[in-house]
Design a protein around this motif. Structure first.
Motif, mmCIF file in Angstrom:
data_model
loop_
_atom_site.group_PDB
_atom_site.id
_atom_site.type_symbol
_atom_site.label_atom_id
_atom_site.label_comp_id
_atom_site.label_asym_id
_atom_site.label_seq_id
_atom_site.Cartn_x
_atom_site.Cartn_y
_atom_site.Cartn_z
ATOM 1 N N THR A 142 16.121 -27.086 17.206
ATOM 2 C CA THR A 142 17.171 -28.065 17.390
ATOM 3 C C THR A 142 17.079 -28.622 18.808
ATOM 4 N N THR A 163 22.648 -30.102 17.117
ATOM 5 C CA THR A 163 23.206 -29.531 15.891
ATOM 6 C C THR A 163 22.579 -28.164 15.680
ATOM 7 N N ASP A 181 21.008 -24.825 14.180
ATOM 8 C CA ASP A 181 20.262 -24.579 12.938
ATOM 9 C C ASP A 181 20.370 -23.110 12.520
#
Ligand SMILES: C[S@@+](CC[C@H](N)C(=O)[O-])C[C@H]1O[C@@H](n2cnc3c(N)ncnc32)[C@H](O)[C@@H]1O
Length: 493
Positions: A265, A279, A281
């Motif tokens: 990420t 975000t 992961d």
């Protein structure tokens, strides 16, 4: 740090300004438009140089807490992570609550991001650099120094005070340290290239700009040492934001996240929330350190820019560079060098080998090195394939495949020998130190080098095994072919 930053770090590392001017500093007359009244005295005054806070100790929590307070007051929204002392990376962001997989975090607003367009506390200095079309990297390096020299009057003073005083990158290794500890690894060459790049960039800025405006850029503040610091900060913290056309930026707070090879990420600008985010992961429990990926980098590249080496076998993007060269006694040396140069290559090249295999470019280079004069018509296509500029990559020349594989094996084995020699001798390296802090530093660098060399040698051992097996299979295939042929021969007799 972001995935997109990979290309920047792994290719032309330093923005190009011409590196040819290394003449001593010339003090020329000051431009009347720039040298207005007390334009600079506001900030970069040489008597204050010693007081400039060029960051703090890498594990200082005091400055980190002040940074966190300032960010909150300046518009950073409430966070699900806190800045703490951590096992991996000294300081890092730790989950304060349960964090779900797929959750967006950070939300650093653009007003808290440093980019090439950021306002200068000393606007005249910024204008001079922009008028001279200084590229992003040297511009930001100069910006950081300029803001640091403004101390409390810079809006970034809390950020700068929390940066490491001595980033861990290879920029801070002396030539003797590189020669002693990285003698076996090709990363040594890349570190030297990078150091030369930073030196050249500074010398160029000095001769083209700083020497012409000594009041804006006094040498007491804008010198090789401070440039090494600011470039060290950029190499270990700058990100490219894919959603903003790959714009480069320093993102305070986000740059407190450490790297893990196990996550995929990356930082990016999120248009819907108008902030820099990433975000997750994977989920995190309260108290766990949260990681991002600095990109798919080898252990050597991580050491080069960030000054750490992941644990052996944990980095799926790890690779070891194999160095190969044309044979100077080859009757076609000149012709081969010519086609290589035509396609941007030289008589010696480095190719990254992974545990899963070697790149087709290396095989193409090997074909070119071993090909006889009778194959002169194919030199060009081999050079094209070696330069990564072709779609028809998988070249096979059965008549010289064995020689090409043997060439790679020979290079691989001589490289392995260098690693073995270093690793066996590393216990006896003379640390030659005069103080406890020096011994700590030397032991630390030696450990990093041993970790790097162990991981690179492991990749080369695997390559050696595959090459030997292929060559053995080819030889036994030839023998089988020969015995069948002999059988036919006897039959016809
Ligand atoms: C972007 S900063 C991260 C924040 C940093 N730990 C700090 O306290 O300022 C990158 C630096 O963090 C450290 N770092 C990041 N990931 C690491 C890791 N997996 N292992 C060891 N050090 C790491 C390295 O010193 C690297 O140069």
């Amino acid at each position: 740090m972001s995935e997109a930053s990979r290309t920047l770090y792994t290719t032309t590392l330093i923005p190009h300004l011409s590196h040819n001017n290394t003449s001593p500093l010339r003090r020329t007359s000051v431009s009347p438009t720039i040298f207005k009244r007390n334009s600079v005295l506001r900030c970069s005054v040489s008597t204050l140089t010693k007081k400039i806070p060029w960051g703090c100790d890498t594990d200082s929590m005091e400055n980190a807490s002040a940074l966190q307070r300032w960010l909150t007051e300046s518009g950073l929204p409430e966070q699900r992570m806190g800045l703490e002392k951590v096992e991996v990376g000294e300081r890092g962001l730790v989950s304060l609550k349960n964090i779900r997989n797929g959750e967006k975090l950070l939300f650093v607003p653009p007003s808290l991001v440093i980019s090439p367009d950021s306002e200068w506390s000393n606007p005249e200095a910024g204008e001079v650099l922009k008028r001279n079309s200084v590229p992003d990297w040297p511009l930001l390096a100069t910006y950081l120094i300029s803001e640091a020299s403004c101390m409390k009057s810079s809006r970034w003073s809390n950020y700068i005070s929390a940066l490491p005083r001595q980033p861990y990158s290879l920029l801070y290794w002396t030539r003797a340290e590189l020669d002693t500890y990285l003698v076996a690894s090709q990363i040594r060459e890349r570190a030297i290239e990078r150091i030369n790049g930073v030196t050249g960039t500074y010398n160029d800025l000095r001769s083209r700009i700083f020497s012409k405006y000594p009041n804006l850029f006094p040498e007491e503040v804008f010198n090789m040492e401070t440039f090494k610091w600011s470039f060290g900060i950029l190499f270990s913290r700058l990100v490219r934001l894919p959603s903003l056309n790959e714009r480069v930026a320093l993102v305070p707070w986000a740059d407190m996240l450490n790297h893990s090879c196990e996550v995929e990420t990356f930082l990016d600008y999120d248009k819907s929330s108008q902030a820099v985010v990433f975000t997750t992961d994977r989920p995190y429990q309260p108290g766990e350190q949260v990681f991002i990926s600095y990109g798919k980098k080898s252990n050597g590249e991580l050491l080069l820019s960030y000054g750490f080496v992941p644990k052996e076998g944990t980095n799926p993007s790890d690779s070891a560079d194999l160095s190969v060269s044309l044979n100077k006694s080859d009757v076609c040396y000149k012709e081969k060098l010519e086609v290589l140069r035509k396609h941007g290559l030289s008589a010696s090249e480095r190719f990254p080998i992974q545990i899963t295999g070697w790149p087709v470019e290396l095989m193409a280079y090997a074909y070119l090195v071993v090909s006889p004069p009778t194959m002169a018509r194919q030199f060009e296509e081999m050079a094209v394939a070696a330069s990564n500029n072709t779609s028809n990559k998988d070249l096979i020349y059965p008549e010289i495949e064995k020689e090409a594989l043997q060439f790679m094996l020979d290079n691989c084995e001589s490289s392995i020998l260098k690693y073995t020699k270093f690793l066996q001798g590393s216990g006896s390296i003379d640390l030659d130190v005069t103080s406890p802090s020096q011994i700590n530093r030397k032991l630390f660098l030696k450990q990093l080098a041993v970790d790097l060399c162990t991981s690179e040698q492991r990749i080369l051992f695997r390559t050696q095994y595959i090459l030997r097996r292929r060559l053995r299979d080819m030889k036994s295939g030839e023998l089988r072919g020969l015995s069948i042929f002999n059988g036919f021969f006897r039959f016809f007799e």
